[in-house]
Write a protein that holds these residues in place. Structure first.
Motif, mmCIF file in Angstrom:
data_model
loop_
_atom_site.group_PDB
_atom_site.id
_atom_site.type_symbol
_atom_site.label_atom_id
_atom_site.label_comp_id
_atom_site.label_asym_id
_atom_site.label_seq_id
_atom_site.Cartn_x
_atom_site.Cartn_y
_atom_site.Cartn_z
ATOM 1 N N ALA A 162 7.994 -5.254 -10.432
ATOM 2 C CA ALA A 162 7.989 -6.148 -9.280
ATOM 3 C C ALA A 162 6.741 -5.917 -8.427
ATOM 4 O O ALA A 162 6.106 -6.869 -7.956
ATOM 5 C CB ALA A 162 9.248 -5.929 -8.438
ATOM 6 N N LEU A 163 6.370 -4.659 -8.253
ATOM 7 C CA LEU A 163 5.196 -4.326 -7.444
ATOM 8 C C LEU A 163 3.916 -4.832 -8.100
ATOM 9 O O LEU A 163 3.037 -5.383 -7.423
ATOM 10 C CB LEU A 163 5.123 -2.812 -7.249
ATOM 11 N N VAL A 164 3.790 -4.667 -9.407
ATOM 12 C CA VAL A 164 2.587 -5.117 -10.118
ATOM 13 C C VAL A 164 2.406 -6.623 -9.959
ATOM 14 O O VAL A 164 1.302 -7.108 -9.648
ATOM 15 C CB VAL A 164 2.670 -4.735 -11.610
ATOM 16 N N LEU A 165 3.475 -7.385 -10.159
ATOM 17 C CA LEU A 165 3.369 -8.836 -10.076
ATOM 18 C C LEU A 165 3.129 -9.308 -8.649
ATOM 19 O O LEU A 165 2.345 -10.231 -8.405
ATOM 20 C CB LEU A 165 4.623 -9.485 -10.651
ATOM 21 N N SER A 166 3.796 -8.698 -7.687
ATOM 22 C CA SER A 166 3.582 -9.086 -6.300
ATOM 23 C C SER A 166 2.160 -8.766 -5.858
ATOM 24 O O SER A 166 1.535 -9.537 -5.122
ATOM 25 C CB SER A 166 4.603 -8.368 -5.395
ATOM 26 N N THR A 167 1.638 -7.634 -6.320
ATOM 27 C CA THR A 167 0.248 -7.281 -6.004
ATOM 28 C C THR A 167 -0.720 -8.280 -6.599
ATOM 29 O O THR A 167 -1.737 -8.625 -5.983
ATOM 30 C CB THR A 167 -0.063 -5.861 -6.532
ATOM 31 N N TRP A 219 0.825 -1.207 0.000
ATOM 32 C CA TRP A 219 0.000 0.000 0.000
ATOM 33 C C TRP A 219 0.861 1.261 0.000
ATOM 34 O O TRP A 219 0.524 2.254 -0.668
ATOM 35 C CB TRP A 219 -0.950 0.000 1.199
ATOM 36 N N LYS A 220 1.959 1.259 0.725
ATOM 37 C CA LYS A 220 2.841 2.431 0.753
ATOM 38 C C LYS A 220 3.393 2.723 -0.632
ATOM 39 O O LYS A 220 3.478 3.891 -1.046
ATOM 40 C CB LYS A 220 3.992 2.216 1.748
ATOM 41 N N GLN A 221 3.772 1.682 -1.361
ATOM 42 C CA GLN A 221 4.349 1.897 -2.682
ATOM 43 C C GLN A 221 3.290 2.357 -3.678
ATOM 44 O O GLN A 221 3.535 3.262 -4.487
ATOM 45 C CB GLN A 221 5.050 0.629 -3.156
ATOM 46 N N TRP A 222 2.102 1.777 -3.629
ATOM 47 C CA TRP A 222 1.039 2.232 -4.521
ATOM 48 C C TRP A 222 0.607 3.652 -4.173
ATOM 49 O O TRP A 222 0.256 4.442 -5.070
ATOM 50 C CB TRP A 222 -0.154 1.287 -4.475
ATOM 51 N N SER A 223 0.621 3.985 -2.897
ATOM 52 C CA SER A 223 0.298 5.346 -2.489
ATOM 53 C C SER A 223 1.284 6.339 -3.099
ATOM 54 O O SER A 223 0.903 7.418 -3.571
ATOM 55 C CB SER A 223 0.313 5.448 -0.954
ATOM 56 N N ALA A 224 2.570 5.978 -3.105
ATOM 57 C CA ALA A 224 3.581 6.843 -3.714
ATOM 58 C C ALA A 224 3.358 6.998 -5.217
ATOM 59 O O ALA A 224 3.701 8.032 -5.804
ATOM 60 C CB ALA A 224 4.974 6.281 -3.450
ATOM 61 N N LEU A 267 -5.630 -5.154 -5.149
ATOM 62 C CA LEU A 267 -5.608 -5.565 -6.548
ATOM 63 C C LEU A 267 -6.449 -4.628 -7.389
ATOM 64 O O LEU A 267 -6.043 -4.218 -8.488
ATOM 65 C CB LEU A 267 -6.122 -7.002 -6.686
ATOM 66 N N ASN A 268 -7.620 -4.263 -6.892
ATOM 67 C CA ASN A 268 -8.500 -3.351 -7.615
ATOM 68 C C ASN A 268 -7.815 -2.016 -7.871
ATOM 69 O O ASN A 268 -7.901 -1.448 -8.972
ATOM 70 C CB ASN A 268 -9.788 -3.141 -6.813
ATOM 71 N N ALA A 269 -7.114 -1.511 -6.854
ATOM 72 C CA ALA A 269 -6.410 -0.229 -6.989
ATOM 73 C C ALA A 269 -5.299 -0.333 -8.026
ATOM 74 O O ALA A 269 -5.074 0.604 -8.806
ATOM 75 C CB ALA A 269 -5.839 0.198 -5.638
ATOM 76 N N GLU A 281 1.079 3.223 -19.365
ATOM 77 C CA GLU A 281 2.167 3.495 -20.306
ATOM 78 C C GLU A 281 3.541 3.519 -19.627
ATOM 79 O O GLU A 281 4.567 3.435 -20.298
ATOM 80 C CB GLU A 281 1.942 4.835 -21.029
ATOM 81 N N TRP A 282 3.553 3.603 -18.296
ATOM 82 C CA TRP A 282 4.825 3.591 -17.562
ATOM 83 C C TRP A 282 5.362 2.175 -17.356
ATOM 84 O O TRP A 282 6.512 2.008 -16.958
ATOM 85 C CB TRP A 282 4.656 4.261 -16.194
ATOM 86 N N LEU A 283 4.542 1.177 -17.599
ATOM 87 C CA LEU A 283 4.943 -0.207 -17.352
ATOM 88 C C LEU A 283 5.756 -0.748 -18.527
ATOM 89 O O LEU A 283 5.382 -0.582 -19.684
ATOM 90 C CB LEU A 283 3.700 -1.079 -17.153
ATOM 91 N N SER A 284 6.857 -1.427 -18.219
ATOM 92 C CA SER A 284 7.671 -2.080 -19.243
ATOM 93 C C SER A 284 7.135 -3.491 -19.473
ATOM 94 O O SER A 284 7.276 -4.365 -18.611
ATOM 95 C CB SER A 284 9.140 -2.149 -18.808
#
Length: 328
Positions: free
Chosen positions: A45-50, A21-26, A61-63, A73-76
């Motif tokens: 890494a955050l997307v896959l771990s989420t 949550w802290k990382q998604w908040s950032a 997950l919804n967020a 567009e920022w995702l590789s």
């Protein structure tokens, strides 16, 4: 000092979710937690771990889905596919019952979101034919609704250095290579590619090109040369940073922690301290690697026979979780 299995489960799960949550908040998700300020966030890494954690916290997950729809567009794509191979690969030393952290069908659900967003480069080949019934993940994705809780990421945050460099270099390998050079003393194409989960040949071409233009210094070694980035303070100043966010290999960190979470959620490990102790012995080397990054020591198993290894190892894991929550 001892800890019960019940208490360890609760504190570990709560701490792991708090880190996410802290990382998604950032990154721009409205939440009840303070945004991450110290660790350098790794988006893939955050997307896959989420995604792995989706069944533990559907709101998280919804967020993340809402964020990807707005800011995908920022995702590789190249990098998320490479990292996904780690999360979808079962470990040989674990029983087949343990399985991979993600299956290909679940990962494909992420691909469907990105294709609808218009992302190119994601294969249109669907794994839906492999599904005999709707999975819990499929229900979550199908029931997704925007909640208006996402804004564009504020790239001036030091924790979003990866995204800021992608804004400069583009969403390709150059941004990851530059992050590596800023946060490490130096490296060659093999060490950089391994750490960043990129194609080695591509990394070598980037390093060689930057060296020929004078951006990097190359120190010859017995086998291969080491490339270094000089005047890092000047680069940080040019990027508008007063200090460097703290680097961690979040792919390895999240992979390790999600394995622990899976063991705590799956019988027979989830209810048996002896089985968990055996599992902890299997992941000890990965845990030690995390411990070295955080300045934490994990206990040696030969000092704690049988189920006696559970409490000391679990307490070290919680110490790591707390350090990751605090940041840097």
């Amino acid at each position: 000092m001892e800890i019960s299995l019940k208490e360890f489960k609760e504190r570990f799960s709560e701490g792991l979710l708090e880190i996410h949550w802290k990382q998604w908040s950032a990154l721009g998700v409205a939440s009840h937690v303070e945004p991450e300020r110290n660790w350098l966030i790794d988006l893939e890494a955050l997307v896959l771990s989420t995604l792995v954690l989706g069944l533990k916290d559907a709101r998280l997950l919804n967020a993340s889905i809402e964020w990807l729809i707005k800011n995908g567009e920022w995702l590789s794509l190249q990098r998320v596919k490479r990292i996904a191979k780690i999360f979808t690969r079962p470990r040989a030393e674990f029983s087949s019952q343990f399985g991979p952290l993600l299956d290909s069908a679940t990962f494909e659900l992420l691909g469907e979101v990105l294709r609808k967003k218009g992302q190119k480069g994601w294969s249109t080949e669907s794994t839906s034919s492999q599904r005999t019934e709707k999975s819990e993940y499929e229900v979550l994705f199908r029931n997704f609704q925007k909640r208006g809780i996402v804004t564009e990421p504020v790239l001036q945050r030091s924790s979003l250095l990866q995204l800021r460099l992608r804004g400069f270099f583009g969403v390709d390998a150059k941004a990851e290579v530059f992050v590596y050079l800023l946060t490490h003393a130096g490296g060659n194409s093999n060490s950089v590619a391994k750490e960043t989960f990129l194609n080695q040949r591509n990394v070598y071409e980037i390093l060689d090109r930057w060296h020929r233009t004078g951006l990097l210094t190359k120190v010859k070694g017995p086998k291969v040369g080491t490339f270094t980035l000089e005047r890092k303070d000047e680069w940080l100043n040019a990027l508008g940073l007063k200090g460097m966010p703290v680097y961690l290999n979040w792919v390895n960190v999240f992979h390790l922690l999600n394995q622990v979470l899976r063991a705590l959620s799956l019988q027979p490990w989830s209810e048996d301290e002896y089985m968990l102790s055996s599992f902890f012995r299997d992941i000890l080397e990965e845990a030690k690697s995390l411990g070295r990054s955080l300045g934490i020591s994990f206990p040696e198993p030969d000092q704690y026979p049988g189920a006696g290894y559970f409490s000391p190892f679990a307490l070290s894991v919680l110490e790591a979780i707390e350090r990751l929550e605090i940041g840097g």
